[in-house]
Design a protein around this motif. Structure first.
Motif, PDB file in Angstrom:
ATOM      1  N   GLY A   5      -3.478  -8.570  10.996  1.00  0.00           N
ATOM      2  CA  GLY A   5      -2.105  -8.261  11.134  1.00  0.00           C
ATOM      3  C   GLY A   5      -1.214  -8.196   9.070  1.00  0.00           C
ATOM      4  O   GLY A   5      -0.487  -8.308   9.240  1.00  0.00           O
ATOM      5  N   VAL A   6      -1.898  -9.039   8.486  1.00  0.00           N
ATOM      6  CA  VAL A   6      -2.234  -9.852   7.105  1.00  0.00           C
ATOM      7  C   VAL A   6      -2.245  -8.128   5.743  1.00  0.00           C
ATOM      8  O   VAL A   6      -4.230  -7.584   6.083  1.00  0.00           O
ATOM      9  CB  VAL A   6      -2.929 -10.529   7.003  1.00  0.00           C
ATOM     10  CG1 VAL A   6      -1.901 -10.932   5.424  1.00  0.00           C
ATOM     11  CG2 VAL A   6      -2.040 -11.523   7.348  1.00  0.00           C
ATOM     12  N   ASP A   7      -1.294  -7.957   5.409  1.00  0.00           N
ATOM     13  CA  ASP A   7      -1.566  -7.039   3.797  1.00  0.00           C
ATOM     14  C   ASP A   7      -2.913  -7.528   3.112  1.00  0.00           C
ATOM     15  O   ASP A   7      -2.639  -8.608   2.793  1.00  0.00           O
ATOM     16  CB  ASP A   7      -0.457  -6.297   3.706  1.00  0.00           C
ATOM     17  CG  ASP A   7      -0.908  -5.635   1.772  1.00  0.00           C
ATOM     18  OD1 ASP A   7      -2.179  -4.775   1.402  1.00  0.00           O
ATOM     19  OD2 ASP A   7      -0.183  -5.592   1.218  1.00  0.00           O
ATOM     20  N   PRO A   8      -3.996  -6.519   2.792  1.00  0.00           N
ATOM     21  CA  PRO A   8      -4.756  -6.984   2.459  1.00  0.00           C
ATOM     22  C   PRO A   8      -4.978  -7.832   0.864  1.00  0.00           C
ATOM     23  O   PRO A   8      -5.854  -7.982   0.336  1.00  0.00           O
ATOM     24  CB  PRO A   8      -6.808  -5.713   2.561  1.00  0.00           C
ATOM     25  CG  PRO A   8      -5.848  -5.093   3.923  1.00  0.00           C
ATOM     26  CD  PRO A   8      -4.540  -5.317   3.469  1.00  0.00           C
ATOM     27  N   GLU A   9      -4.225  -7.219   0.589  1.00  0.00           N
ATOM     28  CA  GLU A   9      -4.109  -7.042  -1.147  1.00  0.00           C
ATOM     29  C   GLU A   9      -3.540  -8.607  -1.293  1.00  0.00           C
ATOM     30  O   GLU A   9      -3.476  -9.196  -2.009  1.00  0.00           O
ATOM     31  CB  GLU A   9      -3.637  -6.693  -1.739  1.00  0.00           C
ATOM     32  CG  GLU A   9      -3.531  -5.092  -2.421  1.00  0.00           C
ATOM     33  CD  GLU A   9      -5.183  -5.815  -3.136  1.00  0.00           C
ATOM     34  OE1 GLU A   9      -5.046  -6.392  -3.814  1.00  0.00           O
ATOM     35  OE2 GLU A   9      -6.005  -5.364  -3.442  1.00  0.00           O
ATOM     36  N   LEU A  10      -2.509  -9.068  -0.250  1.00  0.00           N
ATOM     37  CA  LEU A  10      -1.672 -10.217  -0.373  1.00  0.00           C
ATOM     38  C   LEU A  10      -2.949 -10.996  -0.086  1.00  0.00           C
ATOM     39  O   LEU A  10      -2.497 -12.533  -0.381  1.00  0.00           O
ATOM     40  CB  LEU A  10      -0.955 -10.302   0.940  1.00  0.00           C
ATOM     41  CG  LEU A  10       1.022 -11.203   0.731  1.00  0.00           C
ATOM     42  CD1 LEU A  10       0.939 -10.780  -0.797  1.00  0.00           C
ATOM     43  CD2 LEU A  10       1.263 -11.203   1.795  1.00  0.00           C
ATOM     44  N   ALA A  17      -8.337 -15.992  12.479  1.00  0.00           N
ATOM     45  CA  ALA A  17      -9.888 -17.114  12.167  1.00  0.00           C
ATOM     46  C   ALA A  17     -10.529 -15.325  11.082  1.00  0.00           C
ATOM     47  O   ALA A  17     -11.437 -15.966  10.404  1.00  0.00           O
ATOM     48  CB  ALA A  17     -11.063 -16.903  13.286  1.00  0.00           C
ATOM     49  N   TYR A  18      -9.519 -14.586  11.111  1.00  0.00           N
ATOM     50  CA  TYR A  18     -10.270 -13.140  10.818  1.00  0.00           C
ATOM     51  C   TYR A  18      -9.476 -13.201   9.351  1.00  0.00           C
ATOM     52  O   TYR A  18     -10.334 -13.650   7.864  1.00  0.00           O
ATOM     53  CB  TYR A  18      -9.315 -12.016  11.612  1.00  0.00           C
ATOM     54  CG  TYR A  18     -10.390 -11.770  12.505  1.00  0.00           C
ATOM     55  CD1 TYR A  18     -11.716 -10.594  12.967  1.00  0.00           C
ATOM     56  CD2 TYR A  18     -10.053 -12.078  14.383  1.00  0.00           C
ATOM     57  CE1 TYR A  18     -12.500 -10.565  13.852  1.00  0.00           C
ATOM     58  CE2 TYR A  18     -10.510 -12.192  14.670  1.00  0.00           C
ATOM     59  CZ  TYR A  18     -11.508 -11.142  14.408  1.00  0.00           C
ATOM     60  OH  TYR A  18     -11.984 -10.710  16.149  1.00  0.00           O
ATOM     61  N   LEU A  19      -8.227 -14.185   9.037  1.00  0.00           N
ATOM     62  CA  LEU A  19      -7.824 -13.990   7.841  1.00  0.00           C
ATOM     63  C   LEU A  19      -8.168 -14.854   6.938  1.00  0.00           C
ATOM     64  O   LEU A  19      -8.145 -14.810   5.982  1.00  0.00           O
ATOM     65  CB  LEU A  19      -6.148 -14.686   8.403  1.00  0.00           C
ATOM     66  CG  LEU A  19      -5.433 -14.771   6.727  1.00  0.00           C
ATOM     67  CD1 LEU A  19      -5.227 -13.716   6.518  1.00  0.00           C
ATOM     68  CD2 LEU A  19      -3.810 -15.133   7.322  1.00  0.00           C
TER      69      LEU A  19
END
Ligand SMILES: Nc1nc2c(c(=O)[nH]1)N[C@H]1C(S)=C(S)[C@@H](COP(=O)(O)OP(=O)(O)OC[C@H]3O[C@@H](n4cnc5c(=O)[nH]c(N)nc54)[C@H](O)[C@@H]3O)O[C@H]1N2
Ligand SMILES: Nc1nc2c(c(=O)[nH]1)N[C@H]1C(S)=C(S)[C@@H](COP(=O)(O)OP(=O)(O)OC[C@H]3O[C@@H](n4cnc5c(=O)[nH]c(N)nc54)[C@H](O)[C@@H]3O)O[C@H]1N2
Ligand code: SF4
Ligand SMILES: [Mo]
Length: 767
Positions: free
Chosen positions: A282-287, A234-236
């Protein structure tokens, strides 16, 4: 003479019989050779227009479904000592229906529940089971769908006006595809899946993004893998949608033309802290930004979501966000985007707010379905309106529903439990009566997984094997129950005669006219039409095809609604004639045959809101979205691992195969664990471990696996069945994972379980 007979037998043995695989919703066309009740050879059917010869490794093993020591071959009745003894069909039906009439007279229809009605390969029986629920006067239909997809359907209801509005992904035609919490390489879910994944890989202009905490078989070959933390999708998704709004990448023209609530929706994203949310996930914001831009600017983009987001935290919210992704970018009802789809026979309905709720938990239906997570509570209660009688058909909730212990306890409180199955399942072992059905290769069968686009196909499969015991097809079982309940007569002489006339003269309208007259005279029969079709028209159909009778009605309804789309497949006429032509096409074709061909712009006609616009803004869900900001994830020190309970692997197939013999690998159903966690426990691959949750424990063999994140474990779905080995010993086929799951650990709106997020502890087992 003798020689010809042998030659005939020989050629018969080597005859390839068209059928379909019954192990997943793709139902690949198959051809099989059979000999003396056995399925000897299986191959993909190149002439099946929707699968073109494609199959996966599981289909070759179908004889393990057809023949095994737990196949049911006669009706059984539980004895006072708990053992089962054979009983005749007549006695079983008479006793069951007498009990049903008593319970109904004393407690009303609300005391009955029905569970199942069809699996991955068999939906024909389900077409007739509605008549039983109508005769019992209960709305309580519990199904596996309501432990995975009802959150999704609830969102569809809000967005498109009806929960039965069905959205498909356009993965086959898309340039940019996000696979979200799904592992199509193993689980399929799209036709010719592995070929399609290969096509994405080979084509530099097509992008495949996988969102999955595990380096799944699909993620391995993806262009981009977003390795989200379990339960944090949900955050992603919120971050990705926020990037789209913040960088003004949304399709404003589409939004203005086709939707309501754009401005209200935008407000919830425009200031959303992208960096923070992506990091929580847990994901790189740039990605995350790169994927937002890629998705929004692709010529066509689509999302294919499944259990990874539906069986995890924020399930219904995830389904909303997933849909917003293709809606705000205008990737809807266009080629290569997600789009609505006209189902052939509706798998689901639409629940209205004033529909009956359950007595104990007050749960409402979604898409006319009730969630397995609440059923034990609805039974195991002192409430005067509790569930007292249950019919289960084609499902094994004693293993497949959340909270096995609660289920077992509840089953034993029932005043009447009837199970209709082909195998002696863990669920059947609690029943008062077990009614054996013909296997799916011994009867006419089909599914309503008719998801082809632009052309969809329906496959009315012929039996490929003779009946192997005192078994019956489900439609006949339902007919007998209805007769026993006094809902319908045993014979319909007038209708039977009219049906014979009509079958001889396909242009006559004797049958529909007679049926209309009969229903006018007996309005109470309207609820039982499919069974009446079976009992009348069915008898006029070619040998062995009686159970197909309900499809006549389905074809009539479909042709009335989608005449021009049906005609595009080469049929002529309209109304009754067109419906009959469609029905005859399926009767005559042993392979999948076209139903209809749609133009993508016609899918707009399938929206059911009054103004035909999409209601983007769903306050219940935007409020939930806003709450993410302050949601604290409590970590449980006693249960430090997160278990994904129910992975699809090369050798599992729901509860359809029972013994382990069919498996080439993973016979024990290994527990996957990161090597560093295994080392910390002082263990090595192959060691036995006990996996413990607040609800229970299972034992499994550990396997060090780099594909899972540290702190995360996985166990497969589709294990834990009881079976007999060669020496007649009773054994358990791997871990029964729902001993670990808790019925309360579920989505607040749909009550779908959080199976992918089960807090557990792990310890070594001394052997
Ligand atoms: N081989 C095989 N195929 C099957 C079946 C079977 O039993 N065996 N069953 C069929 C049925 S009934 C169904 S419903 C489908 C289901 O098909 P899928 O949903 O595709 O299968 P799963 O393996 O349950 O889960 C998909 C992925 O979700 C990931 N996942 C786990 N937790 C999370 C999370 O928090 N977030 C995200 N984004 N991903 C997560 C898992 O790592 C896994 O790769 O498969 C069908 N196909
Ligand atoms: N922890 C956990 N639990 C899960 C899952 C998970 O990922 N994790 N996955 C869930 C999902 S997505 C699903 S769909 C469910 C599936 O679980 P269930 O709803 O229980 O369905 P199936 O496993 O397909 O079981 C099919 C039953 O139908 C019987 N059968 C086969 N052919 C016939 C026939 O012709 N007639 C009749 N009457 N019976 C027949 C089989 O013997 C078997 O008992 O499991 C769910 N349970
Ligand atoms: S399991 Fe699914 S993909 Fe594999 S052969 Fe059967 S229907 Fe096709
Ligand atoms: Mo499923």
């Amino acid at each position: 003479m003798h020689d010809t007979e042998t030659a005939e037998k020989h050629s018969d043995q080597h005859k390839w019989r068209p059928t379909a695989c019954i192990l997943c919703s793709i139902n690949c066309g198959l051809e099989m050779q059979v000999d003396q009740g056995r399925i000897v050879k299986v191959r993909g059917d190149k002439l099946a227009p929707n699968s073109e010869g494609y199959i996966c490794q599981k289909a070759a093993k179908l004889d393990h479904y057809q023949n095994h020591s737990a196949r049911l071959r006669q009706p059984l009745k539980r004895q006072p000592n708990g053992e089962y003894a054979p009983v005749s069909w007549d006695a079983a039906i008479a006793e069951i229906t007498a009990r049903m009439r008593d319970i109904k007279a004393q407690h009303g229809g609300g005391a009955f529940a029905y569970y199942g009605g069809g699996g991955q390969g068999n939906h024909l029986g389900g077409s007739y089971s509605g008549a039983l629920r109508a005769a019992l006067d209960t709305p309580y239909l519990y199904t596996a769908l309501a432990q995975e997809k009802t959150g999704d359907f609830w969102v569809n209801g809000k967005l498109f006006g009806r929960e039965s509005c069905f959205v498909l992904e356009g993965m086959e035609h898309s340039d940019y595809c996000i696979v979200l919490g799904a592992n199509p390489y193993m689980a399929h879910g799209v036709r010719k899946t592995r070929d399609l994944l290969k096509a994405y890989k080979k084509d530099p202009n097509r992008t495949l993004v996988v969102v999955d905490p595990r380096v799944s078989e699909t993620a391995k070959d993806a262009d981009i893998h977003l390795r989200v933390r379990p339960g944090m999708d949900a955050y992603l998704l919120a971050a990705i949608i926020a990037v789209i709004f913040q960088e003004a990448l949304e399709d404003t023209e589409f939004l203005r033309q086709h939707t309501n609530g754009y401005d209200e929706l935008r407000r919830h994203f425009i200031d959303l802290p992208v960096e923070q949310y992506a990091t929580i996930a847990g994901v790189d914001p740039e990605l995350a930004r790169q994927v937002a831009r890629g998705f929004a600017t692709a010529k066509s983009a689509t999302v294919r979501a499944d259990l990874g987001i539906q069986h995890s935290l924020h399930s219904t919210l995830n389904s909303y966000l997933e849909k917003l992704l293709f809606l705000v970018t205008g990737n809807f009802n266009k080629q290569g985007g997600n789009h609505l789809m006209a189902q052939f026979a509706p798998l689901i309905g639409h629940s209205k707010t004033d529909d009956k709720k359950t007595a104990v938990t007050g749960m409402y239906g979604i898409a006319k379905l009730f969630p397995p997570n609440i059923l034990p509570q609805e039974i195991d209660s002192d409430h005067p309106d509790r569930i007292r009688a249950l019919v289960v058909d084609s499902a094994n909730p004693a293993l497949s529903a959340a909270d096995t212990k609660a289920y077992r306890k509840a089953f034993d409180k029932l005043e009447l439990m009837v199970v209709i199955d082909v195998a002696m399942t863990e669920t059947a072992r609690h029943a008062h009566y077990i009614l054996p059905a013909d296997s799916q290769f011994e009867k006419v069968e089909s599914t309503y997984f008719t998801f082809g686009f632009p052309t969809n196909y329906y496959h009315l499969r012929r039996p490929t094997l003779p009946r192997s015991g005192d078994t019956l097809p489900e439609p006949e079982i339902y007919r007998r129950l209805l007769v026993g309940l006094g809902a319908i007569p045993d014979r319909f002489p007038l209708l039977e005669r009219a049906a014979k006339l009509d079958r001889r003269l396909p242009v006559s309208r004797a049958f529909p006219l007679a049926l209309a007259a009969a229903l006018k005279r007996h309005p109470q029969w309207r609820k039982y039409v499919p069974v009446i079709l079976y009992a009348t028209l069915g008898k006029a159909l070619p040998e062995g095809m009686q159970s197909a009778a309900a499809i006549w009605g389905v074809c009539q309804m479909y042709a009335a609604k989608f005449g021009s789309q049906v005609r595009r497949t080469g049929l002529h006429g309209k109304g009754y004639t067109l419906g009959l032509a469609l029905f005859n096409r399926f009767l005559e074709s042993p392979r999948p045959a076209p139903i209809a061909t749609f133009k993508v712009e016609e899918t707009w006609n399938l929206i059911k809101t009054r103004d035909r616009k999409i209601n983007l803004y769903i306050p219940e869900l935007t409020e939930w979205l806003d709450r993410l900001q302050t949601e604290a994830l409590s970590e449980d020190r006693d249960y430090p691992f997160i278990l994904a309970a129910g992975e699809r692997r090369a050798y599992n197939a729901n509860q359809i195969y029972r013994g382990p013999e069919w498996r080439k690998t993973d016979k024990e159903g290994l527990l996957r664990i990161h090597p560093s966690d295994l080392a910390k426990l002082g263990l090595v691959s192959g060691d036995k471990v006990r996996c413990r949750s607040r609800r229970g424990a299972v034992e499994a063999i550990a396997s060090a696996d780099e594909s899972v994140l540290p702190g995360v474990l996985t166990l497969p779905h589709g294990f834990g069945m009881l079976y007999q080995d060669d020496q007649g010993r009773q054994l358990r086929n791997g871990p029964a994972i729902n001993l670990l799951t808790d019925a309360q650990h579920c989505d607040p709106i749909a009550k779908t379980p959080y199976h992918k997020y089960v807090p557990v502890a792990l310890e070594a087992v001394d052997v």
